[in-house]
Design an enzyme around this catalytic site. Sequence first.
Site, PDB file in Angstrom:
ATOM      1  N   ARG A   1      -7.822   2.262  -2.981  1.00 61.18           N
ATOM      2  CA  ARG A   1      -8.470   2.149  -1.752  1.00 61.18           C
ATOM      3  C   ARG A   1      -9.279   3.454  -1.378  1.00 61.18           C
ATOM      4  O   ARG A   1      -8.596   4.597  -1.370  1.00 61.18           O
ATOM      5  CB  ARG A   1      -7.552   1.652  -0.511  1.00 61.18           C
ATOM      6  CG  ARG A   1      -8.580   1.222   0.594  1.00 61.18           C
ATOM      7  CD  ARG A   1      -7.752   0.702   1.825  1.00 61.18           C
ATOM      8  NE  ARG A   1      -8.514  -0.473   2.431  1.00 61.18           N
ATOM      9  CZ  ARG A   1      -8.441  -0.579   3.869  1.00 61.18           C
ATOM     10  NH1 ARG A   1      -7.837   0.243   4.572  1.00 61.18           N
ATOM     11  NH2 ARG A   1      -9.198  -1.472   4.236  1.00 61.18           N
TER      12      ARG A   1
ATOM     13  N   TYR B   1      -5.775  10.733   4.407  1.00 60.04           N
ATOM     14  CA  TYR B   1      -4.516  10.977   4.103  1.00 60.04           C
ATOM     15  C   TYR B   1      -4.472  12.019   2.799  1.00 60.04           C
ATOM     16  O   TYR B   1      -5.560  12.304   2.114  1.00 60.04           O
ATOM     17  CB  TYR B   1      -3.597   9.566   3.862  1.00 60.04           C
ATOM     18  CG  TYR B   1      -3.759   8.988   5.210  1.00 60.04           C
ATOM     19  CD1 TYR B   1      -3.184   9.700   6.656  1.00 60.04           C
ATOM     20  CD2 TYR B   1      -4.264   7.778   5.654  1.00 60.04           C
ATOM     21  CE1 TYR B   1      -3.073   9.192   7.665  1.00 60.04           C
ATOM     22  CE2 TYR B   1      -4.440   7.103   6.833  1.00 60.04           C
ATOM     23  CZ  TYR B   1      -3.787   7.924   7.741  1.00 60.04           C
ATOM     24  OH  TYR B   1      -3.837   7.155   9.170  1.00 60.04           O
TER      25      TYR B   1
ATOM     26  N   ARG C   1      -8.747  -6.806  11.816  1.00 57.66           N
ATOM     27  CA  ARG C   1      -8.475  -7.229  13.198  1.00 57.66           C
ATOM     28  C   ARG C   1      -8.326  -8.914  13.275  1.00 57.66           C
ATOM     29  O   ARG C   1      -7.468  -9.313  13.904  1.00 57.66           O
ATOM     30  CB  ARG C   1      -9.661  -6.726  14.147  1.00 57.66           C
ATOM     31  CG  ARG C   1      -9.704  -5.258  14.349  1.00 57.66           C
ATOM     32  CD  ARG C   1     -11.149  -5.031  15.235  1.00 57.66           C
ATOM     33  NE  ARG C   1     -10.913  -6.000  16.350  1.00 57.66           N
ATOM     34  CZ  ARG C   1     -10.436  -5.688  17.505  1.00 57.66           C
ATOM     35  NH1 ARG C   1      -9.845  -4.270  17.490  1.00 57.66           N
ATOM     36  NH2 ARG C   1     -10.437  -6.258  18.617  1.00 57.66           N
TER      37      ARG C   1
ATOM     38  N   GLN D   1       0.833  -1.291  -0.127  1.00 54.01           N
ATOM     39  CA  GLN D   1      -0.007  -0.045  -0.022  1.00 54.01           C
ATOM     40  C   GLN D   1       1.065   1.139   0.165  1.00 54.01           C
ATOM     41  O   GLN D   1       1.806   1.434   0.887  1.00 54.01           O
ATOM     42  CB  GLN D   1      -0.981  -0.009   1.258  1.00 54.01           C
ATOM     43  CG  GLN D   1      -2.069   1.029   1.037  1.00 54.01           C
ATOM     44  CD  GLN D   1      -2.951   1.326   2.370  1.00 54.01           C
ATOM     45  OE1 GLN D   1      -2.263   1.521   3.312  1.00 54.01           O
ATOM     46  NE2 GLN D   1      -4.055   1.332   2.099  1.00 54.01           N
TER      47      GLN D   1
HETATM   48  C1  8OZ Z   1      -4.315   3.516  11.940  1.00 53.71           C
HETATM   49  C2  8OZ Z   1      -3.229   4.028  12.793  1.00 53.71           C
HETATM   50  C3  8OZ Z   1      -2.176   4.190  11.915  1.00 53.71           C
HETATM   51  C4  8OZ Z   1      -2.181   4.186  10.464  1.00 53.71           C
HETATM   52  C5  8OZ Z   1      -5.159   4.123   7.878  1.00 53.71           C
HETATM   53  C6  8OZ Z   1      -2.754   3.972   7.639  1.00 53.71           C
HETATM   54  O1  8OZ Z   1      -6.142   4.185   8.431  1.00 53.71           O
HETATM   55  C7  8OZ Z   1      -3.785   4.021   8.618  1.00 53.71           C
HETATM   56  C8  8OZ Z   1      -3.553   3.844  10.015  1.00 53.71           C
HETATM   57  C9  8OZ Z   1      -4.578   3.312  10.807  1.00 53.71           C
HETATM   58  O2  8OZ Z   1      -5.248   4.003   6.651  1.00 53.71           O
END
Ligand code: 8OZ
Length: 364
Positions: A223, A176, A315, A96
């Site tokens: 995604r 992000y 999980r 990813q």
């Molecule tokens: C939880 C903690 C740190 C990163 C995401 C990359 O939610 C994450 C992430 C999730 O896509």
Amino acid sequence: MNLLEPVQLGELTLPNRIVMAPMTRSRAYGTVPTPLMAEYYAQRASAGLIITEATQVSAGAQGYPDTPGIHTQQQIDAWRAVTGAVHTAGGRIFIQLWHVGRISHSAYHGGQPPVAPSAIRPAGKIYTHGGLVDFETPRALETHELPGIIEDFRQAAKNAVEAGFDGVEIHGANGYLLNQFLETGTNQRTDEYGVSVENRARLLLQVTQAITEAIGAQRVGVRLSPGGTFGDMSDADPAETYRHTAAALNSFGLAYLHVVEGSQDGPAGGLNGQSPTALVRAAYQGTLITAGGYDLNSATRALESGQADLVAFARAYIANPDLAERFKENAPLLEPDPTTMYGGNAEGYTTYPTLQQQAAGTHG
Ligand code: 8OZ
């Protein structure tokens, strides 16, 4: 249709429809993958597909401690040990590709602020090596800097192929950088990357274009998290934003689109009563992976109803390296220990037993 039936994904034939979802575990050595990570992923090789934890496309893309990158030769070589271990164990693995944008702190960037579509500070706090601190206001990227961001993603995808990955997943979800461009709550730009949904989706689509040209669309997934709120995200009309984005992704011939059903922060919203997966299914004609709190029964229903083609588990994969076998046997699942989720050593990472090891009492 059930989880244990094979499926074609690009040029790969997966033995089942069970996907190990991308999960940050913060166990890199700095930003370099370790032999322990190779062991962890290889233990999970009976998944139809493994998607790695989010991985930085550049030094500037980081926002969490001890998350890996794929922009230096040392990182590429270390990832090669991971892909080699997974392939030897009979598995398939995508990486990813990630830029955190504003979900970062100047502590990660030599004192410079993080970058984002617009200078809007996220609510909440962020982990740095110095502990939990307030988010900072990011610097808005100049239009002339965006080709450099696209190039970082393109080069990271080429590096991934060099490192032996079967493909890459573009992280357009969970608040992000690419997600920040998509949504109105984080994007107040007035250039060709802002205001209209066509403009807000432009960076994601240009990254997708650059990567599919570089390594072939059959090796690329994307995604998305329609209506998600993780990372202080919001959009004026998420149904339209994601309908447009999913439809625009049709033309690439991607390996798959991957949809997050709700997030760490709670359920998705604002989609006119539709689930994220249903919304994307209606707009997107290719292979669809759904993720978010599924168990064997709900996942089987999602496949049988035609909602999705594969189901990703997060999980459940933390604590059950042999999840595919456990599903086959309808065996009980182990529960993950929340205290060893992020950072640390082998404990709570590679120490969860398979059914066989559990029965023999030889592990964990
Ligand atoms: C939880 C903690 C740190 C990163 C995401 C990359 O939610 C994450 C992430 C999730 O896509």
